[in-house]
Design a protein around this motif. Structure first.
Motif, PDB file in Angstrom:
ATOM      1  N   UNK A 101      -4.178  -0.336  -8.237  1.00 23.01           N
ATOM      2  CA  UNK A 101      -2.718  -0.190  -8.251  1.00 23.01           C
ATOM      3  C   UNK A 101      -2.261   0.778  -7.168  1.00 23.01           C
ATOM      4  N   UNK A 102      -2.960   1.898  -7.023  1.00 17.50           N
ATOM      5  CA  UNK A 102      -2.578   2.894  -6.020  1.00 17.50           C
ATOM      6  C   UNK A 102      -2.808   2.366  -4.600  1.00 17.50           C
ATOM      7  N   UNK A 103      -3.935   1.691  -4.392  1.00 23.64           N
ATOM      8  CA  UNK A 103      -4.237   1.158  -3.060  1.00 23.64           C
ATOM      9  C   UNK A 103      -3.206   0.107  -2.645  1.00 23.64           C
ATOM     10  N   UNK A 104      -2.885  -0.788  -3.556  1.00 25.73           N
ATOM     11  CA  UNK A 104      -1.929  -1.836  -3.229  1.00 25.73           C
ATOM     12  C   UNK A 104      -0.540  -1.257  -2.970  1.00 25.73           C
ATOM     13  N   UNK A 105      -0.156  -0.219  -3.705  1.00 25.93           N
ATOM     14  CA  UNK A 105       1.141   0.419  -3.455  1.00 25.93           C
ATOM     15  C   UNK A 105       1.179   1.054  -2.067  1.00 25.93           C
ATOM     16  N   UNK A 106       0.041   1.571  -1.630  1.00 24.73           N
ATOM     17  CA  UNK A 106      -0.047   2.113  -0.272  1.00 24.73           C
ATOM     18  C   UNK A 106       0.019   0.998   0.765  1.00 24.73           C
TER      19      UNK A 106
END
Length: 213
Positions: A101-106
């Protein structure tokens, strides 16, 4: 500037496992118009859905707790033109779905991973058309991110105040034909867009945790 919601109280309500928001999710399920049956919510026996994750990021903006949504580019192979939460499929290098989730938001919106404080995990949602099972995570950023949309994926960023999701007038419905089936589609009307399907189900659980039945 005073905020319309207390972040500490929000975190407590959203993180409390005894505070069930799935009752609201049931109201956002697409249903077959012919008999009112809900669209399947679990994969068929023996099917192996692809894992993924999305991020519901809350942050302060103009005195309101706000969250970002993306309008997917019209030329994408799946879910083109739809409104989504930042997210995508799990990769082995992620290690766990919260990192997905964090990687995709980045990657989609240039939201720095270090700026996000993860609060809680919500109930997974299975997406029949793409056979993804997405796990939603709720996070908090003390400041509004400086969004940098990935132009190959994101056509528009919608910043939706949380209070708008809680307004009953935002929840609307219509009938449409999807893959030859006439469906009853509930949706959130946000920024001139119709937020339905998996994204609406995730947001509905958030709403269900924050309002009283």
């Amino acid at each position: 500037m005073e905020l319309d919601f207390d972040p500490r109280a929000l975190r407590q309500r959203l993180s409390d496992p005894a505070n069930d928001g799935l009752w609201m999710r049931a109201q956002l399920l697409p249903r077959f118009a012919e008999d009112g049956r809900p669209r399947p919510t679990a994969p068929p026996a023996g099917a192996q859905p692809r894992p993924g994750a999305v991020l519901v990021l809350l942050y302060p903006h103009h005195g309101a707790i706000t969250l970002p949504l993306t309008v997917r580019n019209a030329d994408l192979p799946t879910h083109s033109g739809e409104v989504s939460l930042p997210g995508g499929r799990y990769e082995a290098t992620d290690g766990d779905l919260s990192r997905t989730a964090l990687r995709e938001a980045w990657e989609e919106l240039a939201i720095p991973m270090a700026a996000v404080e993860l609060w809680t995990q919500l109930t997974p949602v299975w997406i029949p058309v793409s056979n993804f099972q997405i796990t939603p995570f709720v996070g908090w950023s003390a400041q509004r991110p400086a969004f940098g949309p990935a132009l190959e994926e994101v056509a528009e960023v919608i910043e939706a105040p949380l209070r708008l999701l809680l307004d009953p007038a935002t929840l609307q419905q219509e009938e449409r034909v999807i893959r030859g089936q006439r469906m009853h589609i509930p949706f959130f009307a946000l920024g001139g867009h119709k937020v339905w399907g998996a994204t609406a189900l995730v947001l509905a659980e958030v709403v269900g945790k924050l309002i009283s039945r």
